[in-house]
Design a protein around this motif. Structure first.
Motif, mmCIF file in Angstrom:
data_model
loop_
_atom_site.group_PDB
_atom_site.id
_atom_site.type_symbol
_atom_site.label_atom_id
_atom_site.label_comp_id
_atom_site.label_asym_id
_atom_site.label_seq_id
_atom_site.Cartn_x
_atom_site.Cartn_y
_atom_site.Cartn_z
ATOM 1 N N TYR A 42 0.836 -1.208 0.000
ATOM 2 C CA TYR A 42 0.000 0.000 0.000
ATOM 3 C C TYR A 42 0.869 1.255 0.000
ATOM 4 N N CYS A 43 2.025 1.183 0.690
ATOM 5 C CA CYS A 43 2.955 2.314 0.677
ATOM 6 C C CYS A 43 3.557 2.496 -0.717
ATOM 7 N N VAL A 44 3.927 1.379 -1.341
ATOM 8 C CA VAL A 44 4.476 1.434 -2.694
ATOM 9 C C VAL A 44 3.478 2.112 -3.624
ATOM 10 N N ARG A 45 2.226 1.719 -3.515
ATOM 11 C CA ARG A 45 1.177 2.270 -4.378
ATOM 12 C C ARG A 45 0.953 3.755 -4.095
ATOM 13 N N GLN A 46 0.908 4.127 -2.816
ATOM 14 C CA GLN A 46 0.660 5.526 -2.473
ATOM 15 C C GLN A 46 1.796 6.430 -2.938
ATOM 16 N N VAL A 47 3.035 6.014 -2.711
ATOM 17 C CA VAL A 47 4.179 6.818 -3.125
ATOM 18 C C VAL A 47 4.237 6.923 -4.649
ATOM 19 N N HIS A 48 3.959 5.829 -5.328
ATOM 20 C CA HIS A 48 3.922 5.853 -6.792
ATOM 21 C C HIS A 48 2.890 6.866 -7.282
ATOM 22 N N HIS A 104 -6.171 3.886 10.458
ATOM 23 C CA HIS A 104 -5.911 2.806 11.401
ATOM 24 C C HIS A 104 -6.007 1.449 10.720
ATOM 25 N N SER A 105 -5.794 1.454 9.409
ATOM 26 C CA SER A 105 -5.703 0.220 8.640
ATOM 27 C C SER A 105 -4.574 0.382 7.630
ATOM 28 N N HIS A 106 -4.226 -0.671 6.951
ATOM 29 C CA HIS A 106 -3.105 -0.605 6.015
ATOM 30 C C HIS A 106 -3.448 0.147 4.737
ATOM 31 N N GLY A 107 -4.668 -0.014 4.246
ATOM 32 C CA GLY A 107 -4.966 0.438 2.896
ATOM 33 C C GLY A 107 -5.708 1.740 2.745
ATOM 34 N N ASP A 108 -6.187 2.316 3.827
ATOM 35 C CA ASP A 108 -7.002 3.535 3.729
ATOM 36 C C ASP A 108 -6.078 4.750 3.617
ATOM 37 N N ARG A 109 -5.660 5.089 2.391
ATOM 38 C CA ARG A 109 -4.665 6.135 2.179
ATOM 39 C C ARG A 109 -5.262 7.337 1.442
ATOM 40 N N LEU A 110 -4.674 8.493 1.712
ATOM 41 C CA LEU A 110 -5.048 9.693 0.973
ATOM 42 C C LEU A 110 -4.374 9.652 -0.393
ATOM 43 N N SER A 111 -5.135 9.893 -1.435
ATOM 44 C CA SER A 111 -4.566 9.900 -2.781
ATOM 45 C C SER A 111 -3.922 11.244 -3.070
ATOM 46 N N ALA A 112 -3.085 11.273 -4.097
ATOM 47 C CA ALA A 112 -2.456 12.530 -4.509
ATOM 48 C C ALA A 112 -3.506 13.552 -4.910
ATOM 49 N N GLN A 113 -4.519 13.106 -5.627
ATOM 50 C CA GLN A 113 -5.577 14.024 -6.063
ATOM 51 C C GLN A 113 -6.311 14.631 -4.878
ATOM 52 N N GLU A 114 -6.589 13.813 -3.854
ATOM 53 C CA GLU A 114 -7.266 14.319 -2.662
ATOM 54 C C GLU A 114 -6.382 15.327 -1.927
ATOM 55 N N ALA A 115 -5.085 15.046 -1.871
ATOM 56 C CA ALA A 115 -4.162 15.982 -1.211
ATOM 57 C C ALA A 115 -4.120 17.315 -1.950
ATOM 58 N N GLU A 116 -4.125 17.266 -3.272
ATOM 59 C CA GLU A 116 -4.095 18.489 -4.077
ATOM 60 C C GLU A 116 -5.270 19.406 -3.761
ATOM 61 N N GLU A 117 -6.406 18.814 -3.456
ATOM 62 C CA GLU A 117 -7.612 19.600 -3.183
ATOM 63 C C GLU A 117 -7.471 20.478 -1.951
ATOM 64 N N HIS A 118 -6.515 20.151 -1.080
ATOM 65 C CA HIS A 118 -6.347 20.899 0.171
ATOM 66 C C HIS A 118 -5.163 21.863 0.120
ATOM 67 N N LEU A 119 -4.534 21.999 -1.045
ATOM 68 C CA LEU A 119 -3.442 22.958 -1.182
ATOM 69 C C LEU A 119 -4.011 24.355 -1.365
ATOM 70 N N SER A 120 -3.242 25.359 -0.944
ATOM 71 C CA SER A 120 -3.674 26.731 -1.191
ATOM 72 C C SER A 120 -3.579 27.023 -2.686
ATOM 73 N N SER A 121 -4.339 27.990 -3.146
ATOM 74 C CA SER A 121 -4.400 28.268 -4.590
ATOM 75 C C SER A 121 -3.060 28.717 -5.134
ATOM 76 N N LYS A 122 -2.318 29.482 -4.330
ATOM 77 C CA LYS A 122 -0.991 29.957 -4.755
ATOM 78 C C LYS A 122 -0.037 30.035 -3.579
#
Length: 203
Positions: A89-95, A185-203
């Motif tokens: 799951y870490c390999v997949r998330q980092v990729h 609190h499980s192995h596979g429930d990870r934040l995706s890159a796309q989801e993380a992008e949604e929380h970035l500031s606009s600039k």
């Protein structure tokens, strides 16, 4: 006279009972707050300053979180690292984050990956983990966390057999404030890159 004394005694008794109830109420409130306090300290909450730390890359270079973050939005990803094997799951998330690194760069954001585990051969395990990935882009950094120093600092230690840390992702703004977090609190429930992008500031 006897009636007056009886009434006086009764008044004092009622006053003592009321005082006792008040004391119990105050003590109960204090206990409730005390019980609730550790929950606030479990992990740095949204709105708090992200605790700073310095860790090393697998090749021995020192990386300070606040230096990586300064002037950028930062996505801090705490992986499971090496719980005795390379976590798929870490390999997949980092990729996923590496695949979207150019999008983060366009949004003036960096990604810091924390790879925790027992200190013995942790750097070597991290190098083997990176072999499964493309070369890290310039805005993606990976550091190891031997002995769980930062894992414990962020209250993310998963203290069980074949476990290391609760996989977690924090989005930190340019001022160093946590604006979003996801603690799994499980192995596979990870934040995706796309989801993380949604929380970035606009600039």
């Amino acid at each position: 006279m006897e009636v007056s004394c009886f009434r006086s005694h009764k008044v004092h008794r009622i006053a003592r009972l009321q005082l006792s109830k008040t004391a119990r109420f105050v003590l109960g409130a204090i206990c409730a707050l005390s019980i609730g306090a550790p929950a606030f300290a479990e992990t740095p909450p949204v709105g708090a300053k992200a605790p700073d730390f310095t860790l090393s890359t697998p090749t021995g270079g020192a990386v300070r979180m606040s230096s990586v973050q300064r002037g950028y939005d930062l996505v801090l990803v705490v992986l499971r690292g090496f719980p005795g094997y390379q976590c798929p799951y870490c390999v997949r998330q980092v990729h996923d984050f590496i695949d979207h690194a150019s999008e983060f760069k366009a949004k003036n954001a960096r990604i810091l990956l924390v790879y925790p585990g027992p200190p013995a051969d942790l750097d070597q395990h991290a190098k083997e983990f990176l072999v499964k990935q493309a070369e890290l882009p310039s805005n993606v950094f990976l550091v190891t966390d031997p002995d769980y120093t930062v894992t414990n600092q962020y209250r993310l230690r998963w203290d069980a057999s074949h476990e290391t840390a609760y996989p977690s992702t924090f989005v930190v703004d340019k001022k160093g404030i946590i604006v979003f977090e996801k603690i799994s609190h499980s192995h596979g429930d990870r934040l995706s890159a796309q989801e993380a992008e949604e929380h970035l500031s606009s600039k």
